[in-house]
Write a protein that holds these residues in place. Sequence first.
Motif: not given
Length: 122
Positions: A25-28, A35-36, A107-109, A113-114
Amino acid sequence: MSEPAVRPASPPDAFAGRLERTEVQRGPSSIPGREIVQVLTRIPVGVASGWHTHPGEEVGYILAGTVTMAIRGRDTLTLHAGDGFLIPPGVPHDARDVGPGTGQMLSTYVVATGQPLVTLLG
């Protein structure tokens, strides 16, 4: 009956062809400019990620296998299923699966952003 959810393909990153990585997953983030991104990584036995960095924190958890995690400026960690780890932003590190089976980590990063999620170091 509803259609099954279709997850978009993971964008290619610097590890393509070396490790199997699936973006979960990816989101703000609530942190402006961040972003996460959450990624499942599978590392074949004997394979190393190569020294690399991320443009933000990496919070990881070993799901399966045994992985050594070399982090610049620290002692190398030997991580087993159930162990967590934290890599500060921009700190070079290298993960290697030492077997006997395929290493798996989630892993969670929390990253800028970008920016590319992974930058391999020469």
